[in-house]
Design a protein around this motif. Structure first.
Motif: not given
Length: 434
Positions: A120-138
């Motif tokens: 992530m330090e290699q990415l130059e970006i001002n402000t980010i939106t973080v989306d939290f999610d979960s899923t199911v792996i059978t």
């Protein structure tokens, strides 16, 4: 119809000559140098593979279509592809098994947050939106951590229940944990968020956090407020919330079949917060999402969101709706990166491969954005057929090995343009928030 006669040749040829584009992109990131700095498990023999070579061979298998460890054997015999990536030899299935089984909880906690933070330090970006999610792996065996829990598609089957954090602007995974299948939706979420914000995204400005209803707990909301983070989280329709929704009399019509309302509400003796309610008329919106909450209102679906944003109702709803792209990312990880199938008996070995898959996905996302910016939403499956699946072989000219890619004349200028675009990258990847 006359069949063509068959002849055989032992000339080394690869069906993935276009992967040379990705190789040059990876050189710009210096990801392999970073792998060598991590405390990856080492082989017990002096003749063993370097840990970084095992990881990039694993990634190479995934990028060319492997969805199980045994599939990675496909590229063991592709000597041209090995030449492209500078590998003298590629591991067997048993080598991957021994390598991943050396990971444990402490090793995973040591390696992966540091790797994600560096990335992530290699990415130059001002402000980010973080989306939290979960899923199911059978799961279809008795692997560690696989247990019967919430599984909407395969009810009664064992599963794992991972957590994921996505960066909306870059379409990348910021962090991911594997969890047992019988884990409650909100279990360990605060610890996961702490690692995501304090380590993986250290130094990044987070402008907004979004989460599905699995993240609707007083503990999580308190944590986000203590971090002074803006959030929009989907609400679980508990009975006390349903009662408040039923009492709503003031509704604003947004468009045909959609009405909005808001209320201030305290859940489970928590602090008062702002809730946005969306009511959709099924007759006007037959494909709408939401819950059928009330027997005496069968023609309406409801959804609800809690937020600390001071914005108009429709803007809050639209802000949350844009997080639906998370589902596309999860779907791609499962279908194109083998997320559901790289599984071992040992839980922490499975999590290690799971988290390396996330980095492989991020590297492809980086390639899509900076090399193929006009196709940066293409799935990896499309990407393979679009520019990776090109027949190629090596030849020697003037004592120098050259890669010859089979490509129609009219596409060669396009291919040269991609190589030129990658060559101009300087190792820092700047994203626009526009």
């Amino acid at each position: 119809m006359v069949n063509l006669p068959i002849e055989y040749s032992d000339k080394p040829v690869t069906p993935f000559g276009g992967m040379s584009l990705l190789k040059r992109m990876l050189d710009k990131t210096q990801i392999y140098e970073q792998l060598n700095k991590l405390a990856l498990p080492v082989a017990g023999s002096n003749r063993g593979y370097l840990p970084s070579d095992i990881v990039r061979s694993f990634w190479l298998g995934i990028w060319t279509g492997a969805s199980r460890y045994i599939h990675c054997d496909w590229v063991r015999y592709d000597t041209v592809l090995q030449d492209i990536f500078g590998l003298k030899q590629m591991p067997s299935q048993s080598t991957y098994s021994r390598f991943f089984n050396k990971f444990n909880q402490a090793k995973n906690t040591e390696v992966f947050p540091a790797l994600q933070q560096w990335f992530m330090e290699q990415l130059e970006i001002n402000t980010i939106t973080v989306d939290f999610d979960s899923t199911v792996i059978t799961r279809y065996g008795e692997q560690e951590g696989s247990a019967v829990g919430y599984n909407p598609n395969k009810k009664g089957r064992n599963s794992h229940h991972p957590l994921m954090a996505f960066i909306s602007q870059t379409r990348m995974v910021a962090n991911a944990w594997l969890r047992p299948g019988n884990t409650a939706a909100s279990s360990n979420c605060v610890a996961f968020m702490q690692e995501t914000f304090d380590c993986c995204l250290q130094g990044k400005k987070v402008g907004l956090v979004r989460g599905d209803s699995g993240f609707y707990t007083e503990e999580i909301l308190d944590y986000l407020e203590q971090k002074r983070l803006n959030y929009v989280v989907a609400v679980r329709m508990y009975p006390n919330i349903k009662s408040e929704v039923l009492c709503r009399s003031a509704w604003i019509t947004l468009s045909k079949g959609i009405e909005l309302s808001e209320m201030t509400f305290s859940h489970s003796q928590g602090k008062p917060r702002r809730y946005i309610i969306v009511k959709k008329r099924v007759e006007d919106r037959p494909n709408c999402t939401g819950k059928l909450l009330f027997e005496d209102m069968p023609g309406y679906r409801f959804s609800c969101y809690v937020t600390n944003l001071d914005l108009p109702l429709d803007q809050v709803w639209n802000i949350y709706n844009s997080r639906a792209d998370c589902e596309n990312r999860i779907k791609e990880l499962k279908q194109d990166f083998g997320l559901e199938n790289f599984c071992m008996q040992n839980f922490w070995a499975t999590e290690a491969s799971f988290r390396f898959i996330m980095v492989a996905y991020n590297l492809i996302s980086l390639f899509r954005h900076f090399a193929l910016n006009e196709h940066n939403k293409a799935t990896h499956q499309t990407l393979k057929s679009y520019c990776f699946a090109l027949g190629a072989w090596t030849a020697t000219h003037a004592n120098r090995k050259v890669l010859k890619i089979s490509l129609p004349l009219k596409k060669r200028q396009w291919m040269d343009g991609l190589f030129a675009k990658i060559d101009l990258l300087d190792g820092k990847f700047s994203y626009s928030n526009a």
